[in-house]
Design an enzyme around this catalytic site. Structure first.
Site, short mmCIF file in Angstrom:
data_model
loop_
_atom_site.label_atom_id
_atom_site.label_comp_id
_atom_site.label_asym_id
_atom_site.label_seq_id
_atom_site.Cartn_x
_atom_site.Cartn_y
_atom_site.Cartn_z
N LYS A 129 0.86 -1.19 0.00
CA LYS A 129 0.00 0.00 0.00
C LYS A 129 0.88 1.23 0.00
CE LYS A 129 -4.44 0.91 0.19
NZ LYS A 129 -5.59 0.06 -0.21
N ASP A 169 -7.02 4.38 -4.33
CA ASP A 169 -7.72 4.20 -3.06
C ASP A 169 -8.35 5.58 -2.77
OD1 ASP A 169 -7.83 2.14 -0.63
OD2 ASP A 169 -7.54 4.09 0.29
#
Ligand code: NDP
Ligand code: 2IT
Length: 447
Positions: A129, A169
């Site tokens: 991430k 995201d």
């Protein structure tokens, strides 16, 4: 105390000491460790291989400076991150989040969750991430482009088709991915599979935009079916008004449910007639406006300030699709009386630990994020496949694969929970099913 419980307690204690100032990361790990004991009782070899010690420390965590120039000519500095958590089953894969709250704790919690989510999809992707404390909100397109270009100048050193493949995201959608990809291409060439969530004209997959929201509904329907229920005619509360919330709303309505609300960080709109998804898309995707504009455009809608989870509504299903810890214990405690019998998480870790305990205590069906929202990354992995084949699959092909993946991962979680003596616990089942595959890959590959 068994050897397994001793080991897990030791891992938790070590982590509390090592990362005391990373509350979101601690919370994600603690939610996971709370369900995983049965696996270690059955597989003591994982203790010797210290699989949990390795899984709770990222393989690599990169923090970097992102300088960019605003429209007035001032040089601005943001902080960028990429955390490459675990590559046991494939290249690191996971989104980039641009939001002022982003810090190492948040990126590590998201990266940790991503390991098991990606494993659950059945596709060969590891967990990672990244992101920045930058926000596109209130910036011009030129500023957003310059920021994305600067971010990629550093990020390109760390990513690669078989190394690490980022996507979007919170705060990173098609526009940001386009600018990021454009800079990557100038630096390294037109390797389309290097990012997912791309525009359809340069290697993006049909149905990726819809995938997380649609997947959440395929998962929810599978969970309801397992419990002899159906989504048709149900009243649903959705939080968030971004990518996940919009396509969750669209699919829920296609399935014959009524979506009563969507929300943003200021407030929520409530419409007893059901949210009009065409208006929602126009306000959020085309005009990039606030939800107050939705309320102006739809006469039957009311706008309220504050959290939608404090609203006094009667409904059946909760689908949180905004952000972490958006539902606390007090808010969850009101679900039962409101009529809620199921919750499935579109956002990552939207329920705090007290909320999760409350669902369990009240017998509310609980579909945890790493399973329920896996549709986005699953279609990202399908996009990587299309890019390497240099082919584009049709919407129906991708959507069909997505539905199958979500139904399979739900069934695998159910089976894992049963096998390990925690039948009906979908959180434990998802953690176990996701974990075992990664642990096997790690032990098989040595260290
Ligand atoms: P978007 O940026 O498209 O939308 C985010 C939405 O959540 C906005 O409505 C935003 O409101 C709201 N929100 C964000 N932060 C907060 C906050 N601190 N408090 C209240 N509301 C907030 O993001 P996505 O829809 O892509 O992501 C939503 C969630 O889903 C995240 O948890 C993300 O990690 C998760 N997710 C996303 C996937 C994807 O494919 N995009 C895949 C799997 C999970 P505002 O405009 O006011 O900020
Ligand atoms: O949380 C997530 O799974 C995502 N933001 C999607 C990641 C991806 O690589 O598509």
């Amino acid at each position: 105390m068994t050897q397994a419980t001793d080991y897990i307690a030791q891992v938790a204690a070590d982590l509390a000491k090592r990362d005391p100032n990373q509350p979101e990361f601690q919370e994600a790990v603690s939610n996971f460790l709370g369900t995983i004991t049965p696996v270690f009782e059955k597989h003591p070899e994982y203790i010797k291989a210290n699989v949990l010690g390795r899984l709770t420390e990222p393989e690599r965590a990169i923090s970097f400076q992102v300088p960019w120039q605003d429209d007035e000519g001032n040089l601005r500095i943001n902080r960028g991150f990429r955390v490459q958590f675990n590559s046991a089953i494939g290249p690191y894969k996971g989104g980039l989040r641009f939001h002022p709250s982003v810090n190492l704790s948040i990126i590590k919690f998201l990266g940790f969750e991503q390991i098991f989510k990606n494993s659950l999809t059945g596709l060969p992707i590891g967990g990672g991430k990244g992101g920045s404390d930058f926000t596109s909100k209130g910036k011009s397109d030129a500023e957003i482009m310059r920021f994305c270009q600067s971010f990629m100048i550093e990020l390109q050193r760390h990513i690669g088709l078989d190394i690490d493949v980022p996507a979007g995201d919170i705060g990173v959608g098609g526009r940001e991915i386009g600018y990021l990809y454009g800079m990557y291409k100038r630096l390294r060439g037109a390797e389309r599979g290097i990012l997912t969530g791309k525009g359809l004209s340069f290697g993006g997959s049909l149905a990726r935009t819809e995938a997380t929201g649609y997947g959440l509904l395929y998962y929810t329907q599978a969970m309801l079916k397992e419990n002899d229920k159906d989504i048709t005619g149900k009243r649903i509360v959705i939080s968030g008004a971004g990518n996940v919330a919009i396509y969750a709303t669209e699919k829920a309505e296609q399935m014959g449910a009524k979506v009563l609300t969507v929300s943003d960080s200021n407030g929520y709109v409530y419409d007893e007639n059901g949210i009009d998804v065409a208006v929602l898309k126009d306000v959020k995707e085309v005009r990039r406006a606030r939800l107050t504009e939705y309320a102006k455009a739809v006469p039957s809608a009311q706008y309220h300030e504050g959290s939608v989870w404090d609203a006094d509504l009667k409904y059946d299903i909760a689908l949180p699709c905004a952000t972490q810890n958006e539902i606390n214990g007090d808010q969850a405690a009101k679900f039962k009386a409101a009529g809620v019998f199921a919750i499935a998480e579109g956002a990552n870790m939207p329920s705090n630990p007290e909320a999760i305990a409350s669902y369990k205590a009240n017998g509310i069906l609980y579909g945890p994020a790493k399973a329920a929202n896996a549709g986005g990354v699953a279609v990202s992995a399908l996009e990587m496949g299309q890019d390497s084949r240099r082919m584009a699959d049709s919407f129906d092909t991708v959507d069909g694969q997505l539905k199958e993946i979500m139904e399979n991962l739900f069934a695998n979680s159910v089976a894992a929970a049963k096998e390990y003596g925690v039948a009906g616990d979908y959180l434990a089942g998802s953690n176990i099913a996701g974990f075992v595959k990664v642990a096997d890959a790690m032990t098989a590959q040595g260290w």
